[in-house]
Scaffold this motif. Structure first.
Motif, PDB file in Angstrom:
ATOM      1  N   PHE A 344      66.700  51.299   4.473  1.00  0.00           N
ATOM      2  CA  PHE A 344      66.720  52.580   5.156  1.00  0.00           C
ATOM      3  C   PHE A 344      68.219  53.386   5.266  1.00  0.00           C
ATOM      4  N   THR A 345      68.308  54.295   4.879  1.00  0.00           N
ATOM      5  CA  THR A 345      69.332  55.043   4.623  1.00  0.00           C
ATOM      6  C   THR A 345      69.505  56.364   5.735  1.00  0.00           C
ATOM      7  N   PHE A 346      70.984  56.243   6.218  1.00  0.00           N
ATOM      8  CA  PHE A 346      71.332  57.112   7.052  1.00  0.00           C
ATOM      9  C   PHE A 346      72.498  57.907   6.634  1.00  0.00           C
ATOM     10  N   GLN A 347      72.337  59.219   7.070  1.00  0.00           N
ATOM     11  CA  GLN A 347      73.754  59.956   7.093  1.00  0.00           C
ATOM     12  C   GLN A 347      74.411  59.967   8.216  1.00  0.00           C
ATOM     13  N   TYR A 348      75.772  59.562   8.074  1.00  0.00           N
ATOM     14  CA  TYR A 348      76.652  59.257   9.081  1.00  0.00           C
ATOM     15  C   TYR A 348      76.561  60.612   9.892  1.00  0.00           C
ATOM     16  N   SER A 349      76.657  60.155  11.182  1.00  0.00           N
ATOM     17  CA  SER A 349      76.764  61.308  12.242  1.00  0.00           C
ATOM     18  C   SER A 349      77.439  60.596  13.397  1.00  0.00           C
ATOM     19  N   LYS A 350      78.390  61.372  14.001  1.00  0.00           N
ATOM     20  CA  LYS A 350      79.214  60.935  15.224  1.00  0.00           C
ATOM     21  C   LYS A 350      78.419  60.366  16.183  1.00  0.00           C
ATOM     22  N   ARG A 351      78.578  59.137  16.600  1.00  0.00           N
ATOM     23  CA  ARG A 351      77.931  58.432  17.708  1.00  0.00           C
ATOM     24  C   ARG A 351      78.980  58.670  18.949  1.00  0.00           C
ATOM     25  N   PRO A 352      78.747  59.441  19.914  1.00  0.00           N
ATOM     26  CA  PRO A 352      79.688  59.704  21.051  1.00  0.00           C
ATOM     27  C   PRO A 352      80.029  58.224  21.805  1.00  0.00           C
ATOM     28  N   GLY A 353      81.442  57.847  21.792  1.00  0.00           N
ATOM     29  CA  GLY A 353      81.887  56.667  22.560  1.00  0.00           C
ATOM     30  C   GLY A 353      82.146  55.750  21.489  1.00  0.00           C
ATOM     31  N   THR A 354      81.974  55.866  20.225  1.00  0.00           N
ATOM     32  CA  THR A 354      82.547  54.960  19.080  1.00  0.00           C
ATOM     33  C   THR A 354      83.694  55.228  18.474  1.00  0.00           C
ATOM     34  N   PRO A 355      84.559  54.362  18.124  1.00  0.00           N
ATOM     35  CA  PRO A 355      85.840  54.435  17.255  1.00  0.00           C
ATOM     36  C   PRO A 355      85.651  55.403  16.250  1.00  0.00           C
ATOM     37  N   ALA A 356      84.477  55.134  15.567  1.00  0.00           N
ATOM     38  CA  ALA A 356      84.080  56.063  14.174  1.00  0.00           C
ATOM     39  C   ALA A 356      84.569  57.585  14.479  1.00  0.00           C
ATOM     40  N   ALA A 357      83.770  58.076  15.848  1.00  0.00           N
ATOM     41  CA  ALA A 357      83.664  59.326  15.979  1.00  0.00           C
ATOM     42  C   ALA A 357      85.062  59.938  16.070  1.00  0.00           C
ATOM     43  N   GLU A 358      86.064  59.366  16.293  1.00  0.00           N
ATOM     44  CA  GLU A 358      87.348  59.753  16.204  1.00  0.00           C
ATOM     45  C   GLU A 358      88.287  59.477  15.123  1.00  0.00           C
ATOM     46  N   MET A 359      87.640  58.874  14.181  1.00  0.00           N
ATOM     47  CA  MET A 359      88.317  58.730  13.066  1.00  0.00           C
ATOM     48  C   MET A 359      88.878  60.112  12.177  1.00  0.00           C
ATOM     49  N   GLU A 360      89.854  60.013  11.394  1.00  0.00           N
ATOM     50  CA  GLU A 360      90.275  60.925  10.454  1.00  0.00           C
ATOM     51  C   GLU A 360      89.232  60.884   9.240  1.00  0.00           C
ATOM     52  N   GLY A 361      89.222  61.918   8.360  1.00  0.00           N
ATOM     53  CA  GLY A 361      88.548  61.589   7.188  1.00  0.00           C
ATOM     54  C   GLY A 361      87.042  61.804   7.346  1.00  0.00           C
ATOM     55  N   GLN A 362      86.708  62.525   8.321  1.00  0.00           N
ATOM     56  CA  GLN A 362      84.990  62.953   8.663  1.00  0.00           C
ATOM     57  C   GLN A 362      84.816  63.957   7.432  1.00  0.00           C
ATOM     58  N   ILE A 363      83.412  63.251   6.701  1.00  0.00           N
ATOM     59  CA  ILE A 363      82.951  64.048   5.436  1.00  0.00           C
ATOM     60  C   ILE A 363      82.199  65.190   5.743  1.00  0.00           C
ATOM     61  N   PRO A 364      82.588  66.246   4.843  1.00  0.00           N
ATOM     62  CA  PRO A 364      81.717  67.445   5.137  1.00  0.00           C
ATOM     63  C   PRO A 364      80.235  67.209   4.965  1.00  0.00           C
ATOM     64  N   LYS A 365      79.314  67.876   5.832  1.00  0.00           N
ATOM     65  CA  LYS A 365      78.004  67.588   5.824  1.00  0.00           C
ATOM     66  C   LYS A 365      77.343  67.818   4.448  1.00  0.00           C
ATOM     67  N   GLU A 366      77.759  68.665   3.650  1.00  0.00           N
ATOM     68  CA  GLU A 366      77.218  68.895   1.998  1.00  0.00           C
ATOM     69  C   GLU A 366      77.366  67.996   1.274  1.00  0.00           C
ATOM     70  N   VAL A 367      78.573  67.161   1.357  1.00  0.00           N
ATOM     71  CA  VAL A 367      78.955  66.076   0.694  1.00  0.00           C
ATOM     72  C   VAL A 367      78.029  64.970   0.881  1.00  0.00           C
ATOM     73  N   VAL A 368      77.920  64.676   2.343  1.00  0.00           N
ATOM     74  CA  VAL A 368      76.991  63.706   2.703  1.00  0.00           C
ATOM     75  C   VAL A 368      75.587  63.543   2.244  1.00  0.00           C
ATOM     76  N   GLN A 369      75.285  64.877   2.611  1.00  0.00           N
ATOM     77  CA  GLN A 369      73.924  65.245   2.026  1.00  0.00           C
ATOM     78  C   GLN A 369      73.535  64.855   0.526  1.00  0.00           C
TER      79      GLN A 369
END
Length: 507
Positions: A344-369
Protein backbone atom coordinates in the motif's frame (compact mmCIF):
# COMPACT_ATOMS: atom_id res chain seq x y z
CA UNK A 1 -30.23 5.40 31.74
CA UNK A 2 -32.64 2.47 32.00
CA UNK A 3 -34.25 0.69 29.06
CA UNK A 4 -37.58 2.42 29.77
CA UNK A 5 -35.87 5.82 29.95
CA UNK A 6 -34.19 5.15 26.62
CA UNK A 7 -37.42 4.12 24.97
CA UNK A 8 -39.06 7.35 26.15
CA UNK A 9 -36.08 9.52 25.27
CA UNK A 10 -35.63 8.26 21.72
CA UNK A 11 -38.36 7.42 19.25
CA UNK A 12 -37.62 3.88 18.10
CA UNK A 13 -38.26 5.02 14.54
CA UNK A 14 -35.40 7.56 14.60
CA UNK A 15 -32.84 6.43 12.04
CA UNK A 16 -29.07 6.79 11.99
CA UNK A 17 -26.22 6.66 9.49
CA UNK A 18 -22.51 6.33 10.35
CA UNK A 19 -19.89 7.48 7.84
CA UNK A 20 -16.40 6.12 8.44
CA UNK A 21 -13.06 7.49 7.26
CA UNK A 22 -9.60 6.08 7.89
CA UNK A 23 -8.00 3.04 9.41
CA UNK A 24 -9.16 -0.34 10.72
CA UNK A 25 -9.48 1.11 14.23
CA UNK A 26 -12.04 3.62 12.95
CA UNK A 27 -13.94 0.87 11.12
CA UNK A 28 -14.18 -1.07 14.38
CA UNK A 29 -15.11 2.06 16.36
CA UNK A 30 -17.95 2.64 13.90
CA UNK A 31 -19.27 -0.83 14.67
CA UNK A 32 -19.43 0.28 18.30
CA UNK A 33 -21.10 3.60 17.46
CA UNK A 34 -23.76 1.68 15.54
CA UNK A 35 -24.20 -0.71 18.46
CA UNK A 36 -24.56 2.17 20.92
CA UNK A 37 -27.21 3.87 18.80
CA UNK A 38 -29.20 0.68 18.28
CA UNK A 39 -28.99 -0.10 21.99
CA UNK A 40 -30.45 3.39 22.57
CA UNK A 41 -33.40 2.65 20.27
CA UNK A 42 -32.27 4.03 16.90
CA UNK A 43 -32.60 1.99 13.70
CA UNK A 44 -30.10 1.90 10.89
CA UNK A 45 -31.01 3.94 7.82
CA UNK A 46 -31.25 2.00 4.54
CA UNK A 47 -28.11 1.59 2.42
CA UNK A 48 -27.50 4.66 0.29
CA UNK A 49 -29.39 6.97 2.65
CA UNK A 50 -26.77 9.67 1.92
CA UNK A 51 -27.71 11.89 4.83
CA UNK A 52 -31.43 11.10 4.73
CA UNK A 53 -31.44 9.98 8.37
CA UNK A 54 -32.43 11.49 11.71
CA UNK A 55 -28.86 11.22 13.00
CA UNK A 56 -25.73 11.33 10.82
CA UNK A 57 -22.45 10.49 12.55
CA UNK A 58 -19.05 11.22 10.99
CA UNK A 59 -16.23 9.05 12.38
CA UNK A 60 -13.26 11.06 11.15
CA UNK A 61 -9.60 10.56 10.33
CA UNK A 62 -6.94 13.26 10.83
CA UNK A 63 -3.97 11.86 8.95
CA UNK A 64 -4.54 13.31 5.51
CA UNK A 65 -3.64 16.88 4.60
CA UNK A 66 -7.17 17.55 3.30
CA UNK A 67 -9.08 15.55 5.94
CA UNK A 68 -10.70 18.68 7.37
CA UNK A 69 -11.68 20.00 3.92
CA UNK A 70 -13.39 16.69 3.19
CA UNK A 71 -15.28 16.80 6.48
CA UNK A 72 -16.46 20.39 6.12
CA UNK A 73 -17.46 19.78 2.52
CA UNK A 74 -19.67 16.89 3.63
CA UNK A 75 -21.05 18.89 6.56
CA UNK A 76 -21.86 21.74 4.17
CA UNK A 77 -23.90 19.42 1.96
CA UNK A 78 -25.94 18.32 5.00
CA UNK A 79 -26.74 21.85 6.20
CA UNK A 80 -29.71 22.44 3.85
CA UNK A 81 -30.99 18.91 4.50
CA UNK A 82 -30.99 19.63 8.22
CA UNK A 83 -32.92 22.85 7.67
CA UNK A 84 -35.65 20.93 5.85
CA UNK A 85 -35.73 18.04 8.35
CA UNK A 86 -36.84 19.11 11.85
CA UNK A 87 -35.07 17.19 14.61
CA UNK A 88 -32.19 15.99 12.44
CA UNK A 89 -28.87 15.81 14.32
CA UNK A 90 -25.27 15.69 13.15
CA UNK A 91 -22.40 14.32 15.25
CA UNK A 92 -18.66 14.39 14.56
CA UNK A 93 -16.27 12.01 16.30
CA UNK A 94 -12.93 10.31 15.70
CA UNK A 95 -9.40 11.62 15.36
CA UNK A 96 -10.22 14.93 13.67
CA UNK A 97 -12.77 15.69 16.39
CA UNK A 98 -10.18 14.88 19.06
CA UNK A 99 -7.73 17.22 17.31
CA UNK A 100 -9.91 20.18 16.33
CA UNK A 101 -12.49 20.20 19.14
CA UNK A 102 -14.25 23.60 19.26
CA UNK A 103 -13.13 24.48 15.73
CA UNK A 104 -15.73 22.13 14.26
CA UNK A 105 -18.70 23.92 15.83
CA UNK A 106 -17.26 27.31 14.91
CA UNK A 107 -16.86 26.34 11.25
CA UNK A 108 -20.08 24.29 11.11
CA UNK A 109 -22.46 25.67 13.77
CA UNK A 110 -25.22 23.29 12.62
CA UNK A 111 -23.28 20.34 14.15
CA UNK A 112 -24.99 19.09 17.31
CA UNK A 113 -22.36 16.87 18.93
CA UNK A 114 -18.54 16.65 18.87
CA UNK A 115 -16.94 13.75 20.74
CA UNK A 116 -13.42 12.30 20.82
CA UNK A 117 -11.64 8.99 20.46
CA UNK A 118 -11.69 8.32 24.21
CA UNK A 119 -15.40 8.75 24.93
CA UNK A 120 -17.34 7.22 22.05
CA UNK A 121 -19.62 5.59 24.62
CA UNK A 122 -21.13 9.01 25.40
CA UNK A 123 -22.65 9.53 21.93
CA UNK A 124 -26.32 8.66 22.75
CA UNK A 125 -26.24 10.79 25.92
CA UNK A 126 -24.69 13.75 24.08
CA UNK A 127 -27.28 13.53 21.31
CA UNK A 128 -30.10 13.56 23.85
CA UNK A 129 -28.55 16.44 25.79
CA UNK A 130 -28.13 18.47 22.59
CA UNK A 131 -31.79 17.86 21.74
CA UNK A 132 -33.08 18.91 25.15
CA UNK A 133 -30.78 21.92 25.60
CA UNK A 134 -30.99 22.90 21.92
CA UNK A 135 -27.29 23.69 21.74
CA UNK A 136 -24.16 21.92 20.56
CA UNK A 137 -22.46 19.51 22.94
CA UNK A 138 -18.67 19.28 22.72
CA UNK A 139 -17.10 16.68 24.99
CA UNK A 140 -13.52 15.52 24.45
CA UNK A 141 -11.96 13.20 27.04
CA UNK A 142 -8.19 13.37 27.48
CA UNK A 143 -7.83 9.72 28.38
CA UNK A 144 -9.74 6.49 27.83
CA UNK A 145 -12.90 6.33 29.97
CA UNK A 146 -13.61 2.63 29.35
CA UNK A 147 -12.05 0.09 27.03
CA UNK A 148 -14.19 0.26 23.86
CA UNK A 149 -14.73 -3.50 23.72
CA UNK A 150 -17.07 -3.23 26.71
CA UNK A 151 -19.49 -1.24 24.53
CA UNK A 152 -22.38 -2.73 22.52
CA UNK A 153 -21.33 -3.44 18.94
CA UNK A 154 -23.19 -3.86 15.69
CA UNK A 155 -20.92 -6.08 13.63
CA UNK A 156 -21.23 -6.05 9.88
CA UNK A 157 -21.34 -9.78 9.12
CA UNK A 158 -21.50 -13.17 10.75
CA UNK A 159 -18.29 -15.02 9.94
CA UNK A 160 -15.35 -12.73 10.82
CA UNK A 161 -14.71 -10.05 13.43
CA UNK A 162 -12.21 -7.48 14.65
CA UNK A 163 -11.05 -7.96 18.24
CA UNK A 164 -9.19 -5.03 19.78
CA UNK A 165 -6.34 -6.08 22.05
CA UNK A 166 -4.98 -2.60 22.75
CA UNK A 167 -5.59 1.07 22.06
CA UNK A 168 -3.09 3.88 21.62
CA UNK A 169 0.56 3.83 20.64
CA UNK A 170 3.87 4.56 22.40
CA UNK A 171 5.86 5.35 19.26
CA UNK A 172 6.78 8.85 18.05
CA UNK A 173 6.97 8.51 14.26
CA UNK A 174 7.36 12.00 12.81
CA UNK A 175 4.68 11.49 10.13
CA UNK A 176 2.04 10.22 12.56
CA UNK A 177 -0.43 12.04 14.77
CA UNK A 178 -2.09 8.91 16.16
CA UNK A 179 -0.34 8.86 19.59
CA UNK A 180 -1.47 12.45 20.21
CA UNK A 181 -5.07 11.56 19.38
CA UNK A 182 -5.37 7.96 20.59
CA UNK A 183 -3.08 8.30 23.61
CA UNK A 184 -0.48 5.97 25.06
CA UNK A 185 -0.86 2.23 24.60
CA UNK A 186 -3.30 0.52 26.93
CA UNK A 187 -3.55 -3.27 26.77
CA UNK A 188 -6.57 -5.41 27.53
CA UNK A 189 -6.15 -8.32 29.88
CA UNK A 190 -5.57 -11.60 28.00
CA UNK A 191 -8.52 -13.22 29.75
CA UNK A 192 -10.88 -10.47 28.55
CA UNK A 193 -9.64 -10.83 24.97
CA UNK A 194 -9.99 -14.60 24.95
CA UNK A 195 -13.44 -14.38 26.54
CA UNK A 196 -14.54 -12.08 23.70
CA UNK A 197 -13.08 -14.42 21.07
CA UNK A 198 -14.81 -17.43 22.65
CA UNK A 199 -18.12 -15.55 22.73
CA UNK A 200 -17.75 -14.64 19.06
CA UNK A 201 -16.96 -18.24 18.10
CA UNK A 202 -20.00 -19.40 20.05
CA UNK A 203 -22.08 -17.04 17.88
CA UNK A 204 -20.63 -18.60 14.69
CA UNK A 205 -17.58 -16.42 13.93
CA UNK A 206 -14.76 -18.49 12.45
CA UNK A 207 -12.16 -15.79 11.65
CA UNK A 208 -10.88 -13.05 13.95
CA UNK A 209 -8.38 -10.27 13.37
CA UNK A 210 -6.52 -9.04 16.45
CA UNK A 211 -6.36 -5.27 16.19
CA UNK A 212 -4.07 -2.62 17.67
CA UNK A 213 -2.30 0.55 16.60
CA UNK A 214 0.92 -1.39 17.22
CA UNK A 215 -0.50 -4.83 17.71
CA UNK A 216 2.65 -6.80 18.47
CA UNK A 217 3.75 -4.34 21.16
CA UNK A 218 0.94 -5.94 23.16
CA UNK A 219 2.23 -6.73 26.64
CA UNK A 220 4.31 -3.59 27.15
CA UNK A 221 1.52 -2.22 29.34
CA UNK A 222 1.29 -5.58 31.16
CA UNK A 223 5.00 -6.10 31.76
CA UNK A 224 5.23 -9.25 29.60
CA UNK A 225 7.38 -9.03 26.47
CA UNK A 226 6.05 -12.35 25.15
CA UNK A 227 2.37 -11.58 25.78
CA UNK A 228 1.53 -11.30 22.08
CA UNK A 229 2.99 -14.66 21.10
CA UNK A 230 1.23 -16.24 24.11
CA UNK A 231 -2.04 -14.68 22.94
CA UNK A 232 -1.60 -16.15 19.44
CA UNK A 233 -0.96 -19.59 20.91
CA UNK A 234 -3.97 -19.26 23.22
CA UNK A 235 -6.18 -18.45 20.21
CA UNK A 236 -4.96 -21.72 18.73
CA UNK A 237 -6.63 -23.59 21.59
CA UNK A 238 -10.13 -22.20 20.93
CA UNK A 239 -12.39 -24.83 19.40
CA UNK A 240 -14.14 -23.68 16.24
CA UNK A 241 -11.81 -20.73 15.55
CA UNK A 242 -10.46 -21.48 12.08
CA UNK A 243 -8.50 -18.36 11.18
CA UNK A 244 -6.53 -15.84 13.22
CA UNK A 245 -4.96 -12.71 11.73
CA UNK A 246 -3.52 -9.52 13.22
CA UNK A 247 -2.77 -5.95 12.15
CA UNK A 248 -0.65 -3.89 12.21
CA UNK A 249 2.69 -4.85 13.73
CA UNK A 250 5.87 -2.80 14.06
CA UNK A 251 9.27 -4.23 13.04
CA UNK A 252 10.81 -3.02 16.31
CA UNK A 253 8.60 -5.35 18.33
CA UNK A 254 8.56 -8.28 15.91
CA UNK A 255 10.46 -10.88 17.89
CA UNK A 256 11.41 -14.50 17.22
CA UNK A 257 8.80 -15.83 19.67
CA UNK A 258 6.06 -14.23 17.52
CA UNK A 259 7.42 -15.89 14.38
CA UNK A 260 7.53 -19.23 16.19
CA UNK A 261 3.95 -18.80 17.42
CA UNK A 262 2.77 -18.00 13.89
CA UNK A 263 4.52 -21.05 12.46
CA UNK A 264 3.44 -23.46 15.19
CA UNK A 265 -0.20 -22.41 15.69
CA UNK A 266 -2.28 -23.99 12.90
CA UNK A 267 -5.09 -21.45 12.88
CA UNK A 268 -2.75 -18.42 12.71
CA UNK A 269 -2.77 -17.63 9.02
CA UNK A 270 0.38 -17.52 6.85
CA UNK A 271 -0.02 -13.81 6.23
CA UNK A 272 1.79 -10.76 7.57
CA UNK A 273 1.26 -7.05 7.03
CA UNK A 274 4.55 -5.42 8.06
CA UNK A 275 4.83 -1.66 7.42
CA UNK A 276 8.28 -0.75 6.05
CA UNK A 277 7.53 2.93 5.22
CA UNK A 278 10.95 3.43 3.56
CA UNK A 279 13.98 1.39 2.58
CA UNK A 280 16.42 4.23 3.23
CA UNK A 281 18.22 4.26 6.58
CA UNK A 282 18.51 8.10 6.68
CA UNK A 283 14.80 8.48 5.93
CA UNK A 284 13.86 5.82 8.50
CA UNK A 285 15.90 7.79 11.03
CA UNK A 286 14.13 11.03 10.05
CA UNK A 287 10.81 9.20 10.41
CA UNK A 288 11.91 8.05 13.89
CA UNK A 289 11.43 4.44 12.89
CA UNK A 290 13.60 2.37 15.22
CA UNK A 291 14.85 -0.18 12.63
CA UNK A 292 16.93 -0.01 9.47
CA UNK A 293 16.69 -1.77 6.12
CA UNK A 294 18.90 -4.69 7.15
CA UNK A 295 16.81 -5.37 10.26
CA UNK A 296 13.55 -5.20 8.28
CA UNK A 297 14.73 -7.57 5.54
CA UNK A 298 16.10 -9.90 8.23
CA UNK A 299 12.61 -10.21 9.74
CA UNK A 300 11.15 -11.01 6.31
CA UNK A 301 13.81 -13.68 5.79
CA UNK A 302 13.07 -15.29 9.17
CA UNK A 303 9.31 -15.32 8.50
CA UNK A 304 9.80 -16.96 5.12
CA UNK A 305 12.16 -19.55 6.58
CA UNK A 306 9.57 -20.51 9.20
CA UNK A 307 6.47 -20.08 6.98
CA UNK A 308 7.50 -20.68 3.34
CA UNK A 309 4.10 -19.83 1.82
CA UNK A 310 3.55 -16.65 3.85
CA UNK A 311 2.17 -13.68 1.91
CA UNK A 312 3.77 -10.49 3.20
CA UNK A 313 2.39 -7.02 2.52
CA UNK A 314 3.57 -3.58 3.59
CA UNK A 315 3.01 0.19 3.69
CA UNK A 316 5.44 2.57 1.96
CA UNK A 317 5.58 6.37 1.97
CA UNK A 318 7.15 8.03 -1.09
CA UNK A 319 8.53 11.57 -0.99
CA UNK A 320 9.09 12.01 2.75
CA UNK A 321 10.84 15.34 3.46
CA UNK A 322 14.52 15.16 2.54
CA UNK A 323 14.17 12.01 0.40
CA UNK A 324 16.81 12.02 -2.35
CA UNK A 325 16.85 9.88 -5.47
CA UNK A 326 19.43 7.70 -3.71
CA UNK A 327 17.05 7.27 -0.74
CA UNK A 328 14.27 6.32 -3.13
CA UNK A 329 16.50 3.78 -4.85
CA UNK A 330 17.10 2.15 -1.47
CA UNK A 331 13.32 1.76 -1.12
CA UNK A 332 13.17 0.21 -4.59
CA UNK A 333 16.00 -2.16 -3.62
CA UNK A 334 14.21 -3.21 -0.42
CA UNK A 335 11.02 -3.89 -2.39
CA UNK A 336 12.92 -6.09 -4.85
CA UNK A 337 14.52 -8.00 -1.97
CA UNK A 338 11.37 -8.39 0.11
CA UNK A 339 9.11 -9.39 -2.80
CA UNK A 340 5.90 -8.29 -1.12
CA UNK A 341 2.64 -9.91 -2.18
CA UNK A 342 1.29 -6.37 -2.28
CA UNK A 343 2.15 -2.94 -0.97
CA UNK A 344 0.00 0.00 0.00
CA UNK A 345 1.96 2.94 -1.35
CA UNK A 346 1.30 6.52 -0.31
CA UNK A 347 2.54 9.84 -1.61
CA UNK A 348 3.70 11.80 1.41
CA UNK A 349 1.36 14.62 2.35
CA UNK A 350 1.64 16.89 5.35
CA UNK A 351 -0.27 15.72 8.39
CA UNK A 352 -1.09 18.84 10.42
CA UNK A 353 0.32 18.57 13.92
CA UNK A 354 3.17 16.18 13.02
CA UNK A 355 6.89 17.03 13.18
CA UNK A 356 7.35 16.00 9.53
CA UNK A 357 4.97 18.73 8.39
CA UNK A 358 7.46 21.34 9.62
CA UNK A 359 10.61 19.66 8.28
CA UNK A 360 12.83 21.26 5.67
CA UNK A 361 13.28 19.54 2.34
CA UNK A 362 9.61 19.10 1.40
CA UNK A 363 9.65 17.33 -1.98
CA UNK A 364 7.91 18.94 -5.00
CA UNK A 365 4.64 17.19 -5.84
CA UNK A 366 5.74 16.32 -9.38
CA UNK A 367 8.87 14.58 -8.06
CA UNK A 368 6.81 12.61 -5.52
CA UNK A 369 4.34 11.62 -8.22
CA UNK A 370 7.06 10.39 -10.59
CA UNK A 371 8.73 8.29 -7.88
CA UNK A 372 5.36 6.94 -6.79
CA UNK A 373 4.57 5.76 -10.32
CA UNK A 374 7.94 3.96 -10.57
CA UNK A 375 7.36 2.23 -7.24
CA UNK A 376 3.82 1.18 -8.16
CA UNK A 377 5.03 -0.24 -11.48
CA UNK A 378 7.73 -2.27 -9.73
CA UNK A 379 5.36 -3.60 -7.07
CA UNK A 380 2.71 -4.49 -9.68
CA UNK A 381 5.32 -6.61 -11.48
CA UNK A 382 6.38 -8.32 -8.25
CA UNK A 383 2.78 -8.89 -7.11
CA UNK A 384 1.96 -10.51 -10.43
CA UNK A 385 5.06 -12.72 -10.31
CA UNK A 386 4.27 -13.79 -6.74
CA UNK A 387 0.65 -14.54 -7.64
CA UNK A 388 1.74 -16.62 -10.65
CA UNK A 389 3.46 -18.94 -8.18
CA UNK A 390 -0.01 -19.82 -6.87
CA UNK A 391 -1.18 -21.22 -10.24
CA UNK A 392 -1.61 -24.98 -9.97
CA UNK A 393 -1.99 -24.92 -6.18
CA UNK A 394 -5.10 -26.20 -4.44
CA UNK A 395 -6.31 -23.64 -1.93
CA UNK A 396 -8.92 -23.49 0.80
CA UNK A 397 -10.99 -20.35 0.37
CA UNK A 398 -13.36 -18.86 2.92
CA UNK A 399 -16.30 -17.47 0.97
CA UNK A 400 -16.72 -13.72 1.45
CA UNK A 401 -19.63 -11.34 1.10
CA UNK A 402 -19.32 -8.48 -1.39
CA UNK A 403 -15.63 -8.86 -2.27
CA UNK A 404 -16.11 -9.68 -5.94
CA UNK A 405 -17.70 -6.64 -7.56
CA UNK A 406 -18.12 -8.45 -10.89
CA UNK A 407 -19.29 -11.78 -9.46
CA UNK A 408 -22.83 -11.34 -10.69
CA UNK A 409 -21.74 -10.79 -14.29
CA UNK A 410 -19.10 -13.55 -14.26
CA UNK A 411 -21.21 -16.13 -12.34
CA UNK A 412 -18.41 -16.46 -9.81
CA UNK A 413 -18.07 -16.22 -6.06
CA UNK A 414 -15.14 -14.72 -4.16
CA UNK A 415 -13.27 -15.31 -0.95
CA UNK A 416 -9.94 -15.19 0.80
CA UNK A 417 -7.29 -17.88 0.84
CA UNK A 418 -5.44 -18.59 4.07
CA UNK A 419 -2.74 -16.09 3.08
CA UNK A 420 -5.44 -13.42 2.49
CA UNK A 421 -5.15 -13.45 -1.30
CA UNK A 422 -8.43 -12.66 -3.04
CA UNK A 423 -9.72 -15.64 -5.06
CA UNK A 424 -12.57 -15.60 -7.58
CA UNK A 425 -13.95 -19.09 -8.26
CA UNK A 426 -16.64 -20.74 -10.36
CA UNK A 427 -19.97 -20.85 -8.58
CA UNK A 428 -20.64 -24.50 -7.66
CA UNK A 429 -23.98 -26.26 -8.04
CA UNK A 430 -24.21 -26.73 -4.28
CA UNK A 431 -25.40 -23.78 -2.20
CA UNK A 432 -22.47 -21.78 -0.80
CA UNK A 433 -22.84 -19.09 1.86
CA UNK A 434 -20.42 -16.45 3.18
CA UNK A 435 -18.38 -18.16 5.90
CA UNK A 436 -18.44 -21.55 4.18
CA UNK A 437 -15.14 -22.97 2.92
CA UNK A 438 -14.43 -24.28 -0.58
CA UNK A 439 -11.42 -26.02 -2.09
CA UNK A 440 -10.35 -24.89 -5.57
CA UNK A 441 -7.50 -25.25 -8.04
CA UNK A 442 -5.90 -21.95 -9.07
CA UNK A 443 -5.76 -21.61 -12.87
CA UNK A 444 -4.84 -17.95 -13.46
CA UNK A 445 -3.15 -15.09 -11.61
CA UNK A 446 -3.53 -11.33 -11.93
CA UNK A 447 -1.56 -8.81 -9.84
CA UNK A 448 -4.36 -8.39 -7.29
CA UNK A 449 -6.39 -11.59 -7.45
CA UNK A 450 -6.39 -15.28 -8.37
CA UNK A 451 -8.85 -17.19 -10.52
CA UNK A 452 -10.10 -20.75 -10.11
CA UNK A 453 -11.89 -21.33 -13.42
CA UNK A 454 -12.51 -25.06 -13.05
CA UNK A 455 -15.15 -26.76 -10.94
CA UNK A 456 -15.11 -26.32 -7.18
CA UNK A 457 -13.50 -29.41 -5.66
CA UNK A 458 -15.22 -29.41 -2.27
CA UNK A 459 -17.74 -27.32 -0.37
CA UNK A 460 -17.68 -27.39 3.43
CA UNK A 461 -20.71 -25.93 5.14
CA UNK A 462 -19.67 -24.26 8.38
CA UNK A 463 -21.14 -22.86 11.57
CA UNK A 464 -20.11 -19.46 10.24
CA UNK A 465 -22.24 -20.04 7.15
CA UNK A 466 -25.11 -21.09 9.40
CA UNK A 467 -24.68 -17.85 11.37
CA UNK A 468 -24.71 -15.79 8.17
CA UNK A 469 -27.87 -17.56 7.01
CA UNK A 470 -29.58 -17.04 10.37
CA UNK A 471 -28.67 -13.35 10.46
CA UNK A 472 -29.93 -12.70 6.96
CA UNK A 473 -33.16 -14.57 7.62
CA UNK A 474 -33.89 -12.45 10.69
CA UNK A 475 -36.53 -9.76 10.12
CA UNK A 476 -35.06 -7.23 12.54
CA UNK A 477 -31.49 -5.90 12.31
CA UNK A 478 -31.00 -5.00 16.02
CA UNK A 479 -30.87 -8.71 16.86
CA UNK A 480 -27.13 -8.44 16.17
CA UNK A 481 -26.56 -6.11 19.15
CA UNK A 482 -25.89 -7.06 22.74
CA UNK A 483 -24.57 -5.10 25.67
CA UNK A 484 -21.06 -5.77 26.93
CA UNK A 485 -19.78 -8.55 24.69
CA UNK A 486 -19.68 -7.66 20.98
CA UNK A 487 -21.59 -9.88 18.61
CA UNK A 488 -20.99 -10.89 15.03
CA UNK A 489 -19.20 -9.17 12.20
CA UNK A 490 -16.60 -8.90 9.51
CA UNK A 491 -13.57 -6.66 9.48
CA UNK A 492 -13.09 -4.92 6.16
CA UNK A 493 -10.37 -6.82 4.33
CA UNK A 494 -6.94 -5.29 4.71
CA UNK A 495 -6.59 -3.94 1.16
CA UNK A 496 -9.76 -1.90 1.62
CA UNK A 497 -9.02 -0.47 5.03
CA UNK A 498 -5.36 0.21 4.48
CA UNK A 499 -6.03 2.98 2.02
CA UNK A 500 -7.21 5.13 4.92
CA UNK A 501 -4.75 5.73 7.77
CA UNK A 502 -2.93 2.40 7.89
CA UNK A 503 0.36 4.27 7.63
CA UNK A 504 0.09 5.98 11.01
CA UNK A 505 -2.03 3.21 12.45
CA UNK A 506 0.95 0.90 12.12
CA UNK A 507 3.58 3.42 13.12
Amino acid sequence: MTSSDRSQAVDVKRSYEVRTYGCQMNVHDSERLSGLLEDAGYVRAPEGADGDADVVVFNTCAVRENADNKLYGNLGRLAPMKTKRPGMQIAVGGCLAQKDRDTIVKRAPWVDVVFGTHNIGKLPVLLERARIQEEAQVEIAESLEAFPSTLPTRRESAYAAWVSISVGCNNTCTFCIVPALRGKEEDRRPGDILAEVEALVAEGVSEITLLGQNVNAYGSDLGDREAFSKLLRACGQIDGLERVRFTSPHPRDFTDDVIAAMAETPNVMPQLHMPMQSGSDPILKAMRRSYRQERFLGIIEKVRAAIPHAAISTDIIVGFPGETEEDFQQTMHAVREARFANAFTFQYSKRPGTPAAEMEGQIPKEVVQERYMRLVALQEEISWDENKKQVGRTLEVMVAEGEGRKDGATHRLSGRAADNRLVHFTKPDAEVRPGDVVTVDITYAAPHHLLAEGPTLTVRRTRAGDAWEKRNAAPAQPAGVMLGIPTLGVPAPLPTAAAGCSVPASS
